[in-house]
Design a protein around this motif. Structure first.
Motif, PDB file in Angstrom:
ATOM      1  N   TRP A   6      -2.942  -1.549   6.120  1.00  8.59           N
ATOM      2  CA  TRP A   6      -3.483  -0.684   4.877  1.00  8.59           C
ATOM      3  C   TRP A   6      -3.213   0.239   4.283  1.00  8.59           C
ATOM      4  O   TRP A   6      -3.543   1.299   5.705  1.00  8.59           O
ATOM      5  N   ARG A   7      -2.160   1.441   4.056  1.00  4.68           N
ATOM      6  CA  ARG A   7      -1.443   2.664   3.288  1.00  4.68           C
ATOM      7  C   ARG A   7      -2.466   3.113   2.537  1.00  4.68           C
ATOM      8  O   ARG A   7      -1.984   2.458   1.311  1.00  4.68           O
ATOM      9  N   LYS A   8      -2.712   3.786   2.350  1.00  2.25           N
ATOM     10  CA  LYS A   8      -3.268   4.573   0.819  1.00  2.25           C
ATOM     11  C   LYS A   8      -2.737   5.641   0.529  1.00  2.25           C
ATOM     12  O   LYS A   8      -1.509   6.028   0.767  1.00  2.25           O
ATOM     13  N   SER A   9      -2.552   5.457  -1.004  1.00  2.00           N
ATOM     14  CA  SER A   9      -1.420   6.337  -1.622  1.00  2.00           C
ATOM     15  C   SER A   9      -1.036   7.274  -1.603  1.00  2.00           C
ATOM     16  O   SER A   9      -2.157   8.294  -1.251  1.00  2.00           O
ATOM     17  N   CYS A  12      -3.517  10.136  -4.451  1.00  2.17           N
ATOM     18  CA  CYS A  12      -4.827   9.768  -4.631  1.00  2.17           C
ATOM     19  C   CYS A  12      -5.721  10.909  -4.414  1.00  2.17           C
ATOM     20  O   CYS A  12      -5.758  11.701  -3.924  1.00  2.17           O
ATOM     21  N   GLU A  16     -12.899   7.093  -5.331  1.00  2.99           N
ATOM     22  CA  GLU A  16     -12.300   5.174  -4.882  1.00  2.99           C
ATOM     23  C   GLU A  16     -11.302   5.261  -5.960  1.00  2.99           C
ATOM     24  O   GLU A  16     -10.522   4.090  -6.262  1.00  2.99           O
ATOM     25  N   CYS A  18      -7.837   4.993  -5.490  1.00  2.03           N
ATOM     26  CA  CYS A  18      -6.492   4.882  -5.010  1.00  2.03           C
ATOM     27  C   CYS A  18      -6.937   3.712  -4.882  1.00  2.03           C
ATOM     28  O   CYS A  18      -6.555   2.408  -5.457  1.00  2.03           O
ATOM     29  N   HIS A  20      -4.067   1.778  -2.824  1.00  2.00           N
ATOM     30  CA  HIS A  20      -3.279   1.246  -1.265  1.00  2.00           C
ATOM     31  C   HIS A  20      -2.566  -0.612  -1.276  1.00  2.00           C
ATOM     32  O   HIS A  20      -2.283  -1.120  -2.028  1.00  2.00           O
ATOM     33  N   ALA A  33      -8.514  -0.722  -3.091  1.00  2.00           N
ATOM     34  CA  ALA A  33      -9.665  -0.032  -2.143  1.00  2.00           C
ATOM     35  C   ALA A  33      -9.285  -0.923  -0.956  1.00  2.00           C
ATOM     36  O   ALA A  33      -8.206  -1.562   0.181  1.00  2.00           O
ATOM     37  N   ASP A  34      -9.652   0.058   0.347  1.00  2.00           N
ATOM     38  CA  ASP A  34      -9.398  -0.664   1.995  1.00  2.00           C
ATOM     39  C   ASP A  34     -10.753  -0.655   2.676  1.00  2.00           C
ATOM     40  O   ASP A  34     -12.129   0.745   2.427  1.00  2.00           O
TER      41      ASP A  34
END
Length: 60
Positions: A6-9, A12, A16, A18, A20, A33-34
């Protein structure tokens, strides 16, 4: 157990708020979420169209 990476925006906010993503050659998994609580899976083409809409100044 999921082996997705998973990659976070990059846009962000703290906490929470965000998005992904976990892209593959044919689909993109989108989660809140991750680790993800819910996952939406769309085609690469549909994800590209979504990004085009989000990036356009007037949302069209």
């Amino acid at each position: 157990m999921s082996t997705r990476r998973w990659r976070k925006s990059s846009y962000c906010q703290e906490g929470e708020a965000c998005v992904h993503i976990s892209p593959t050659p044919t689909v993109v998994h989108i989660a809140d979420a991750d680790p993800p609580r819910a996952v939406l899976t769309v085609s690469v083409e549909a994800f590209g169209a979504l990004l085009g809409l989000v990036r356009s100044p007037d949302g069209r």
